[in-house]
Write a protein that holds these residues in place. Structure first.
Motif, mmCIF file in Angstrom:
data_model
loop_
_atom_site.group_PDB
_atom_site.id
_atom_site.type_symbol
_atom_site.label_atom_id
_atom_site.label_comp_id
_atom_site.label_asym_id
_atom_site.label_seq_id
_atom_site.Cartn_x
_atom_site.Cartn_y
_atom_site.Cartn_z
ATOM 1 N N ASP A 241 -27.755 28.700 -107.827
ATOM 2 C CA ASP A 241 -26.410 29.131 -107.191
ATOM 3 C C ASP A 241 -25.522 28.074 -107.320
ATOM 4 O OD1 ASP A 241 -24.818 31.230 -106.343
ATOM 5 O OD2 ASP A 241 -25.202 30.395 -104.320
ATOM 6 N N THR B 92 -33.240 36.053 -113.470
ATOM 7 C CA THR B 92 -33.896 37.051 -112.389
ATOM 8 C C THR B 92 -33.396 36.742 -111.042
ATOM 9 O OG1 THR B 92 -35.765 35.572 -112.226
ATOM 10 C CG2 THR B 92 -35.940 37.434 -113.763
ATOM 11 N N LYS B 93 -32.498 35.614 -110.849
ATOM 12 C CA LYS B 93 -32.013 35.120 -109.344
ATOM 13 C C LYS B 93 -30.870 35.881 -108.973
ATOM 14 C CE LYS B 93 -35.363 32.066 -109.149
ATOM 15 N NZ LYS B 93 -36.490 32.226 -107.943
ATOM 16 N N GLU C 263 -31.858 28.058 -106.442
ATOM 17 C CA GLU C 263 -31.818 29.399 -106.804
ATOM 18 C C GLU C 263 -30.788 29.596 -107.972
ATOM 19 O OE1 GLU C 263 -33.903 32.263 -105.400
ATOM 20 O OE2 GLU C 263 -34.826 30.483 -105.013
ATOM 21 N N THR D 110 -27.382 37.066 -107.570
ATOM 22 C CA THR D 110 -25.946 36.435 -107.591
ATOM 23 C C THR D 110 -25.268 37.200 -106.630
ATOM 24 O OG1 THR D 110 -25.189 38.238 -109.171
ATOM 25 C CG2 THR D 110 -26.340 36.340 -110.128
ATOM 26 N N ASN E 170 -37.514 23.518 -112.619
ATOM 27 C CA ASN E 170 -36.261 23.453 -111.793
ATOM 28 C C ASN E 170 -36.189 22.753 -110.729
ATOM 29 O OD1 ASN E 170 -33.839 24.945 -110.942
ATOM 30 N ND2 ASN E 170 -35.328 26.001 -109.247
ATOM 31 N N ALA F 271 -27.477 31.292 -111.830
ATOM 32 C CA ALA F 271 -28.426 32.631 -111.450
ATOM 33 C C ALA F 271 -27.496 33.847 -112.097
ATOM 34 C CB ALA F 271 -28.186 32.747 -110.059
ATOM 35 N N PHE G 49 -33.913 31.820 -114.336
ATOM 36 C CA PHE G 49 -32.699 31.981 -113.674
ATOM 37 C C PHE G 49 -31.947 33.341 -113.794
ATOM 38 C CE2 PHE G 49 -32.366 27.272 -114.424
ATOM 39 C CZ PHE G 49 -32.457 26.845 -112.952
#
Length: 206
Positions: free
Chosen positions: A51, A106-107, A49, A109, A38, A61, A104
């Motif tokens: 986003d 687990t990121k 992240e 939102t 990433n 995310a 991603f």
């Protein structure tokens, strides 16, 4: 031969990830490796992240890891056309694609605020009820009332409006062919107003 093998790889990754999810937990992957990939190639367009750092690129995310892994495999095989993404994924192994998917998913939102409330209201109607006069099916019928999707279908909630617009237009023109025929049919019936409205409304969901 290579394309056929890539399709088989995508299917096997999807089956493995689905079994892990069915067991109630994400598959065990190398998240450190995913973070390194990433940092080296994804974050420039999709943000650190996931986003999205631009209105042109999708938010990753919170997206289902199975869906991300499948799209990466499709980019690699050429089933989903993109000069940029095709080059980005050519050296990725299947375990790295799956790891990126989990990374991603687990990121965190967050929804976006609609600047045009009236347009978002039109989008809300189309998303939840469709358009019976033109034969447009409700988005919620497949992607859920909150746009969270399923293991097979992508999360739409919180997605970047311009990216959603671009994908709907791509489905309409048959330029995107790696996903189901249903989207081709639906997108072809949407007006420009409906495309913009539903894309805006989707971005406000969480």
């Amino acid at each position: 031969m290579r394309a056929g093998r890539s399709i088989t790889v995508a299917a096997s990754m999807f089956m493995f990830a689905s079994l892990a999810t069915a067991a109630g937990e994400l598959p065990q992957v190398d998240l450190e490796r995913a973070a390194a990939i990433n940092a080296g190639r994804c974050m420039l367009c999709h943000g650190p992240e996931g986003d999205s750092s631009s209105p042109l690129y999708p938010r990753l995310a919170g997206q289902h890891h199975q869906y991300i892994a499948k799209q990466l495999a499709d980019f690699k095989s050429g089933r989903r056309a993109s000069d940029t993404m095709g080059g980005m994924v050519q050296d990725l192994a299947e375990d790295e694609m799956l790891a990126l998917g989990v990374f991603f998913e687990t990121k965190p939102t967050k929804p976006r605020e609609a600047r045009d409330k009236d347009l978002a209201s039109v989008g809300r109607f189309v998303f939840h009820r469709g358009n019976e006069f033109s034969g447009v099916a409700a988005c919620a019928g497949c992607h859920g009332d909150r746009g969270l999707g399923t293991e097979q279908l992508p999360r739409l909630a919180g997605q970047v409006p311009r990216y959603t617009e671009a994908q709907l237009n791509s489905f309409n023109k048959r330029q995107r062919t790696n996903d189901n025929e249903i989207m081709h049919s639906i997108a072809s019936k949407l007006t420009e107003l409906e495309v913009k409205a539903v894309s805006l409304y989707i971005s406000t969901l969480d």
